[in-house]
Motif scaffolding. Structure first.
Motif, PDB file in Angstrom:
ATOM      1  N   GLY A  12      -8.241   0.675 -71.835  1.00  0.00           N
ATOM      2  CA  GLY A  12      -8.430  -0.513 -72.660  1.00  0.00           C
ATOM      3  C   GLY A  12      -7.312  -1.514 -72.504  1.00  0.00           C
ATOM      4  O   GLY A  12      -6.674  -1.608 -71.445  1.00  0.00           O
ATOM      5  N   ASP A  13      -7.018  -2.216 -73.582  1.00  0.00           N
ATOM      6  CA  ASP A  13      -6.081  -3.338 -73.564  1.00  0.00           C
ATOM      7  C   ASP A  13      -4.707  -2.992 -72.983  1.00  0.00           C
ATOM      8  O   ASP A  13      -4.191  -3.681 -72.112  1.00  0.00           O
ATOM      9  CB  ASP A  13      -5.923  -3.861 -74.998  1.00  0.00           C
ATOM     10  N   ILE A  14      -4.109  -1.893 -73.465  1.00  0.00           N
ATOM     11  CA  ILE A  14      -2.724  -1.598 -73.062  1.00  0.00           C
ATOM     12  C   ILE A  14      -2.651  -0.947 -71.688  1.00  0.00           C
ATOM     13  O   ILE A  14      -1.568  -0.859 -71.091  1.00  0.00           O
ATOM     14  CB  ILE A  14      -2.031  -0.683 -74.118  1.00  0.00           C
ATOM     15  N   CYS A  33      -9.916   7.301 -66.376  1.00  0.00           N
ATOM     16  CA  CYS A  33     -10.986   7.820 -67.226  1.00  0.00           C
ATOM     17  C   CYS A  33     -11.173   6.936 -68.451  1.00  0.00           C
ATOM     18  O   CYS A  33     -10.185   6.558 -69.103  1.00  0.00           O
ATOM     19  CB  CYS A  33     -10.624   9.243 -67.659  1.00  0.00           C
ATOM     20  N   ASP A  34     -12.402   6.601 -68.764  1.00  0.00           N
ATOM     21  CA  ASP A  34     -12.723   5.926 -70.020  1.00  0.00           C
ATOM     22  C   ASP A  34     -14.163   6.271 -70.374  1.00  0.00           C
ATOM     23  O   ASP A  34     -14.994   6.469 -69.479  1.00  0.00           O
ATOM     24  CB  ASP A  34     -12.556   4.397 -69.882  1.00  0.00           C
ATOM     25  N   LEU A  35     -14.446   6.332 -71.678  1.00  0.00           N
ATOM     26  CA  LEU A  35     -15.828   6.562 -72.111  1.00  0.00           C
ATOM     27  C   LEU A  35     -16.718   5.469 -71.536  1.00  0.00           C
ATOM     28  O   LEU A  35     -17.887   5.699 -71.227  1.00  0.00           O
ATOM     29  CB  LEU A  35     -15.912   6.527 -73.638  1.00  0.00           C
ATOM     30  N   ALA A  38     -17.133   1.134 -66.981  1.00  0.00           N
ATOM     31  CA  ALA A  38     -16.816  -0.199 -66.442  1.00  0.00           C
ATOM     32  C   ALA A  38     -15.343  -0.548 -66.659  1.00  0.00           C
ATOM     33  O   ALA A  38     -14.727  -1.234 -65.837  1.00  0.00           O
ATOM     34  CB  ALA A  38     -17.718  -1.238 -67.108  1.00  0.00           C
ATOM     35  N   ARG A  39     -14.759  -0.063 -67.748  1.00  0.00           N
ATOM     36  CA  ARG A  39     -13.333  -0.360 -68.011  1.00  0.00           C
ATOM     37  C   ARG A  39     -12.442   0.329 -66.984  1.00  0.00           C
ATOM     38  O   ARG A  39     -11.447  -0.233 -66.532  1.00  0.00           O
ATOM     39  CB  ARG A  39     -12.960   0.094 -69.423  1.00  0.00           C
ATOM     40  N   ALA A  40     -12.789   1.571 -66.643  1.00  0.00           N
ATOM     41  CA  ALA A  40     -12.007   2.298 -65.640  1.00  0.00           C
ATOM     42  C   ALA A  40     -12.172   1.630 -64.265  1.00  0.00           C
ATOM     43  O   ALA A  40     -11.201   1.436 -63.530  1.00  0.00           O
ATOM     44  CB  ALA A  40     -12.457   3.748 -65.601  1.00  0.00           C
TER      45      ALA A  40
HETATM   46  N1  LIG Z   1      -3.061  -3.153 -77.259  1.00  0.00           N
HETATM   47  C1  LIG Z   1      -1.747  -3.142 -77.373  1.00  0.00           C
HETATM   48  O1  LIG Z   1      -1.083  -4.211 -77.350  1.00  0.00           O
HETATM   49  C2  LIG Z   1      -0.998  -1.844 -77.504  1.00  0.00           C
HETATM   50  C3  LIG Z   1       0.377  -1.878 -77.319  1.00  0.00           C
HETATM   51  C4  LIG Z   1       1.093  -0.710 -77.356  1.00  0.00           C
HETATM   52  C5  LIG Z   1       0.437   0.482 -77.628  1.00  0.00           C
HETATM   53  N2  LIG Z   1      -0.910   0.513 -77.849  1.00  0.00           N
HETATM   54  C6  LIG Z   1      -1.535   1.812 -78.156  1.00  0.00           C
HETATM   55  O2  LIG Z   1      -2.311   2.206 -77.029  1.00  0.00           O
HETATM   56  C7  LIG Z   1      -3.462   2.951 -77.452  1.00  0.00           C
HETATM   57  C8  LIG Z   1      -4.708   2.244 -76.927  1.00  0.00           C
HETATM   58  O3  LIG Z   1      -4.729   0.926 -77.460  1.00  0.00           O
HETATM   59  P1  LIG Z   1      -5.581  -0.243 -76.779  1.00  0.00           P
HETATM   60  O4  LIG Z   1      -5.109  -1.490 -77.400  1.00  0.00           O
HETATM   61  O5  LIG Z   1      -5.556  -0.108 -75.310  1.00  0.00           O
HETATM   62  O6  LIG Z   1      -7.024   0.106 -77.360  1.00  0.00           O
HETATM   63  P2  LIG Z   1      -8.435  -0.287 -76.743  1.00  0.00           P
HETATM   64  O7  LIG Z   1      -9.428  -0.096 -77.810  1.00  0.00           O
HETATM   65  O8  LIG Z   1      -8.345  -1.610 -76.039  1.00  0.00           O
HETATM   66  O9  LIG Z   1      -8.630   0.828 -75.600  1.00  0.00           O
HETATM   67  C9  LIG Z   1      -8.836   2.184 -75.886  1.00  0.00           C
HETATM   68  C10 LIG Z   1      -9.737   2.735 -74.787  1.00  0.00           C
HETATM   69  O10 LIG Z   1      -9.845   4.146 -74.967  1.00  0.00           O
HETATM   70  C11 LIG Z   1     -11.177   4.499 -74.603  1.00  0.00           C
HETATM   71  N3  LIG Z   1     -11.477   5.816 -75.174  1.00  0.00           N
HETATM   72  C12 LIG Z   1     -11.711   6.141 -76.478  1.00  0.00           C
HETATM   73  N4  LIG Z   1     -11.928   7.457 -76.597  1.00  0.00           N
HETATM   74  C13 LIG Z   1     -11.839   7.971 -75.353  1.00  0.00           C
HETATM   75  C14 LIG Z   1     -11.985   9.284 -74.822  1.00  0.00           C
HETATM   76  N5  LIG Z   1     -12.277  10.338 -75.605  1.00  0.00           N
HETATM   77  N6  LIG Z   1     -11.845   9.457 -73.482  1.00  0.00           N
HETATM   78  C15 LIG Z   1     -11.571   8.408 -72.672  1.00  0.00           C
HETATM   79  N7  LIG Z   1     -11.407   7.133 -73.125  1.00  0.00           N
HETATM   80  C16 LIG Z   1     -11.559   6.926 -74.439  1.00  0.00           C
HETATM   81  C17 LIG Z   1     -12.021   3.372 -75.170  1.00  0.00           C
HETATM   82  O11 LIG Z   1     -13.308   3.324 -74.553  1.00  0.00           O
HETATM   83  C18 LIG Z   1     -11.155   2.173 -74.834  1.00  0.00           C
HETATM   84  O12 LIG Z   1     -11.466   1.601 -73.580  1.00  0.00           O
HETATM   85  C19 LIG Z   1      -3.362   3.015 -78.983  1.00  0.00           C
HETATM   86  O13 LIG Z   1      -2.725   4.199 -79.347  1.00  0.00           O
HETATM   87  C20 LIG Z   1      -2.483   1.818 -79.331  1.00  0.00           C
HETATM   88  O14 LIG Z   1      -1.797   2.013 -80.551  1.00  0.00           O
HETATM   89  C21 LIG Z   1      -1.642  -0.636 -77.766  1.00  0.00           C
END
Ligand SMILES: NC(=O)c1ccc[n+]([C@@H]2O[C@H](COP(=O)([O-])OP(=O)(O)OC[C@H]3O[C@@H](n4cnc5c(N)ncnc54)[C@H](O)[C@@H]3O)[C@@H](O)[C@H]2O)c1
Length: 353
Positions: A12-14, A33-35, A38-40
Motif C-alpha cells: 500500500g501507501d508506505i 504480496c498483497d490481498l 494489482a497493488r503488488a
Molecule cells: N502511509 C504512511 O504514511 C505510513 C507511514 C509509516 C508507517 N505506516 C504503517 O505502515 C502500515 C501500512 O500502512 P499503509 O499506509 O501502507 O496502508 P495501506 O492501507 O495503504 O496499505 C496496506 C496494504 O496491506 C494490504 N493487506 C492487508 N491485509 C493483508 C494481508 N493479510 N496480506 C497481504 N496484504 C494485506 C492491503 O491490501 C493494502 O494494500 C501500517 O502499519 C501503517 O501504520 C504508514
C-alpha cells in the motif's frame, strides 16, 4: 556473494518507501504480496523488480526458503499474526509501526523470537535518526545532568490518515484494525524516540485525555472510533516526568518539538530551529546554537542496511526491538485506559485487566 533476498507483505501507501530502501541497501526483492494483486504488480513495475514473484497469500511467500528478510506493511491488526508466522518460517522480520494491537500480541512475538532464534525490528525507531544521535551523545556525556522533564508536542493542521491523507485507507480510523488514532499512528514514534533517549525508564502511572470531534465525510457504515488528539502525563520510576501532546488535526500551526530538561542543561529539537542546547556556564542562562550536526541519511535506509548485515549473521542492533515495542504498547495501553476511566492509572492496574 549473492544479495540477500527480501519479500514485502502489504503493497500500500508506505510500501514505496520500503522499495526505495531495499534498493539503497542492495537487497534482492524476490516476492511482493498483497490481498489486492494489482497493488503488488504496481510496485513490481514501478521499481523494475523483474525477479519478484507476486502473491496474494502471505503464507505462500513465507514458504519460500530462499527469502531471508520479510517486511510487514499491512494494517496493524495483521502485524502480529504475520510477524509470528514469518519468524517461525525462519525469516528476519522488519515490521511497520505500531507494533501490535495488544501487550498479549507483543508477548507472543517475544516468545516466537525466543523459540526460533530469529529477530524482529519495528519501524517506530524512525525518529532515532536526524538529531537524535547527537542528543543521545549529549546525554551520555553528562551535559544534561539528571534528566527530570521531557516534553513532546506533535500537531498536524489536517492529517487524519484515511481522511485527509492516505485517502481511502479507512482502516486507520477503525480501532479494531488500527488499535487507536494519532497515538498509534504518530505518537508511538515519539514515545520510542524519547524513551530511547532516556534509557527506557519504567512508566509507573499515566493520566491521559483523548478527543475526537472534527467533521468527516466518511461513507455511511465506515467505522471511525479512534482519537484525533491525545494529551499524556506519564510518571517514571527515576522521577522524570514525560508529557506528550499529539494531534492529527488542529486549528493551529503545525508543531513538532521535543524538549529535554536536565539539572545541567536542556535540549530543544524542533522543525523551526536548529538543534539547541541550553546551558548555564556563568550565572545566567546561555544559549548555544553553534552545532548543526545531524545524521542526514534516511533512518529507514540505515535500518535496512543493518538488517541485511544481520541476515548475513553480523551481530548488529536494528530498529525497535520486540521488548522495546512491548514497553511502547504498555505506555499506549495505560494512555487509553486512563482516558477511558477519566483518571490517572498505575502500571499495576494494567495487570489486573
Ligand atoms: N502511509 C504512511 O504514511 C505510513 C507511514 C509509516 C508507517 N505506516 C504503517 O505502515 C502500515 C501500512 O500502512 P499503509 O499506509 O501502507 O496502508 P495501506 O492501507 O495503504 O496499505 C496496506 C496494504 O496491506 C494490504 N493487506 C492487508 N491485509 C493483508 C494481508 N493479510 N496480506 C497481504 N496484504 C494485506 C492491503 O491490501 C493494502 O494494500 C501500517 O502499519 C501503517 O501504520 C504508514
Amino acid at each position: 556473494m549473492s544479495a540477500t533476498k527480501v519479500g514485502l507483505i502489504g503493497c500500500g501507501d508506505i510500501s514505496g518507501g520500503h522499495c526505495r530502501s531495499y534498493q539503497a541497501a542492495g537487497l534482492d526483492v524476490a516476492a511482493l504480496c498483497d490481498l489486492d494483486r494489482a497493488r503488488a504488480e504496481r510496485r513490481k513495475k514501478e521499481f523494475s523488480f523483474n525477479n519478484a514473484d507476486i502473491y496474494t497469500d502471505y503464507k505462500e511467500l513465507l514458504a519460500r526458503n530462499d527469502i531471508k528478510i520479510v517486511t510487514v506493511a499491512t494494517p496493524v491488526a495483521m502485524h502480529a499474526p504475520i510477524t509470528i508466522a514469518a519468524l517461525r518460517a525462519g525469516k528476519q522480520v522488519a515490521c511497520e509501526k505500531p507494533s501490535t494491537l495488544s501487550r498479549a500480541e507483543n508477548k507472543a512475538i517475544i516468545a516466537a523470537e525466543e523459540e526460533t532464534g530469529n529477530r524482529v525490528m519495528f519501524f517506530s525507531s524512525r525518529m532515532r535518526g536526524g538529531y537524535t544521535p547527537l542528543c543521545r551523545q549529549y546525554i551520555a556525556d553528562g551535559k544534561l545532568g539528571d534528566l527530570y522533564r521531557v516534553d513532546v508536542r506533535y500537531w498536524r493542521r489536517r492529517g487524519r490518515p484515511g481522511l485527509d491523507c492516505v485517502v481511502g485507507a479507512h482502516w486507520f480510523l477503525n480501532k479494531k484494525l488500527a488499535g487507536g488514532g494519532v497515538v498509534m499512528d504518530m505518537g508511538q514514534y515519539f514515545m520510542d524516540q524519547v524513551l530511547h533517549l532516556a534509557g527506557w525508564p519504567v512508566i509507573t502511572s499515566v493520566a491521559a485525555w483523548t478527543h475526537r470531534g472534527f467533521p468527516s465525510d466518511l461513507p455511511t457504515g465506515v467505522p471511525f472510533d479512534v482519537e484525533e488528539h491525545c494529551t499524556i502525563f506519564a510518571r517514571t520510576e527515576p522521577g522524570c516526568l514525560f508529557t506528550f501532546d499529539f494531534a492529527w488535526i488542529a486549528n493551529h500551526t503545525p508543531q513538532r518539538c521535543v524538549t529535554l530538561l536536565g539539572s545541567r542543561g536542556g535540549i530543544r529539537m524542533s522543525d523551526d530551529a536548529p538543534f539547541t542546547f541550553f546551558e548555564e556556564p556563568h550565572k545566567w542562562h546561555w544559549m548555544n546554537t553553534t552545532t548543526e550536526w545531524q545524521n542526514k541519511t534516511k533512518e529507514q535506509d540505515v535500518m535496512y542496511g543493518l538488517l541485511a548485515a544481520a541476515a548475513r549473521g553480523e551481530d548488529v542492533c536494528v530498529g525497535t526491538t520486540a521488548r522495546e515495542a512491548l514497553a511502547i504498547t504498555e505506555l499506549t495501553d495505560m494512555t487509553f485506559l486512563s482516558a477511558e476511566r477519566g483518571r490517572e492509572v498505575s502500571r499495576k492496574e494494567l495487570d489486573t485487566l
